[in-house]
Design a protein around this motif. Structure first.
Motif, PDB file in Angstrom:
ATOM      1  N   GLY A 240       0.792  -1.251   0.059  1.00  0.00           N
ATOM      2  CA  GLY A 240       0.006  -0.016   0.187  1.00  0.00           C
ATOM      3  C   GLY A 240       0.908   1.125   0.088  1.00  0.00           C
ATOM      4  N   ASN A 241       1.968   1.201   0.832  1.00  0.00           N
ATOM      5  CA  ASN A 241       2.894   2.379   0.720  1.00  0.00           C
ATOM      6  C   ASN A 241       3.518   2.449  -0.649  1.00  0.00           C
ATOM      7  N   ASN A 244       1.014   4.174  -2.522  1.00  0.00           N
ATOM      8  CA  ASN A 244       0.598   5.759  -2.255  1.00  0.00           C
ATOM      9  C   ASN A 244       1.894   6.375  -2.558  1.00  0.00           C
ATOM     10  N   TYR A 245       3.131   6.194  -2.384  1.00  0.00           N
ATOM     11  CA  TYR A 245       4.317   6.927  -2.707  1.00  0.00           C
ATOM     12  C   TYR A 245       4.448   7.206  -4.162  1.00  0.00           C
ATOM     13  N   ASN A 247       2.064   7.332  -6.259  1.00  0.00           N
ATOM     14  CA  ASN A 247       0.934   8.328  -6.482  1.00  0.00           C
ATOM     15  C   ASN A 247       1.367   9.695  -6.057  1.00  0.00           C
TER      16      ASN A 247
END
Length: 295
Positions: A240-241, A244-245, A247
């Protein structure tokens, strides 16, 4: 008797005089050496070279850290590299930050299966073709080992990078940073915690990366035109990180869009694919991809 002693003493002084003059001349030669050469020699004394481990030099390098002022590390120098400053050829540098399992005081732990140091130990000479110009480039590869769990972050990497640049013939336009697991946390620290350090890298490769301390500042990657290839398994708790990163970087409208490669069903072990030269995405492995970018 006194007269004889005086004669003997005079002869001894005459015999000693040429030797003294020769020593003085040698000292004058040293004192006239180029100041930058002297500073390089001083740095090399601080960067101590030891035995070969997995075909790589074991070195000790200053970190600038109060608690742990030095780090042992593995260093790969290209075939034919001899350290002579008069030779102008310079080499791209890869800094590889490993995970918790590779930290400690056993230098052989850095040869953990799947790491860049492991592939070198098994016979790979770090040479790759740059898809942009079709030329082969030989890398200098630096893998520092933190003596305690978790790893080095921006302040220590900045100090070590400065020493490497002064000691070795590094192409400062082609400095690449990669790290997996806790080493990925260290990589993000270099992007978020020190703007001057961040700008020294041409490309980064976070792999199965642990969470960043300051994810809001990951926009520095876009701000300073740093290429990013994020590689993570979909079954990794950090996946998930990674999404997210990636993005966050692309949301800042970078000139070089960040890439996320999701390894379906792979857990916390994406470095086994990422650093394998036979593993390719869009016909490029990690090393070939990185060479396309420079400061």
């Amino acid at each position: 008797m006194r007269k004889l002693s005086s004669i003997v003493l005079f002869v001894m002084l005459l015999m000693a005089s040429p030797s003294c003059k020769k020593e003085t001349a040698q000292l004058s030669t040293v004192s006239a050496a180029n100041e930058s050469d002297l500073s390089i020699k001083k740095l090399r004394r601080k960067t101590q070279t030891g035995d070969l481990v997995g075909r790589q030099q074991q070195i000790t390098i200053a970190t600038g850290d109060y608690t742990y002022p030095t780090s042992q590390a593995l260093l790969w120098l290209p075939a034919g590299y001899n350290g002579i400053k008069s030779i102008r050829k310079k080499y791209p540098l890869i800094i590889a930050l490993d995970g918790v399992g590779e930290q400690g005081t056993d230098i052989k732990a850095l040869l953990h299966s799947g790491t860049i140091a492991y592939h070198i130990s098994k016979g790979w000479d770090p040479v790759s073709k740059n898809p942009a110009d079709g030329k082969d480039y030989s890398f200098i590869v630096f893998t520092p080992q933190c003596p305690v769990s978790w790893g080095w972050s921006a302040p220590q990497i900045k100090t070590m990078l400065a020493s490497l640049k002064k000691t070795y013939r590094i192409d400062v336009s082609r400095v690449y940073l990669t790290g997996f697991s806790a080493g990925g946390w260290g990589l993000w620290s270099c992007m978020t915690d020190d703007v001057s350090l961040c700008q020294q890298f041409a490309a980064i490769g976070p792999v199965s990366s642990a969470a960043a301390d300051h994810p809001d500042k990951i926009t520095n990657v876009a701000k300073f035109n740093i290429a990013c290839w994020n590689i993570c398994g979909t079954a990794d708790s950090f996946y998930g990180n990674a999404v997210n990163y990636t993005n966050i970087i692309n949301g800042a409208n970078p000139k070089i869009p960040a890439i996320l490669t999701s390894l379906k069903g792979v857990g916390h072990s994406a470095w086994n694919q990422a650093y394998d030269t036979s593993w390719r995405v869009n016909k490029k492995n990690f090393f070939e991809w990185a060479l396309q970018y420079r400061r």
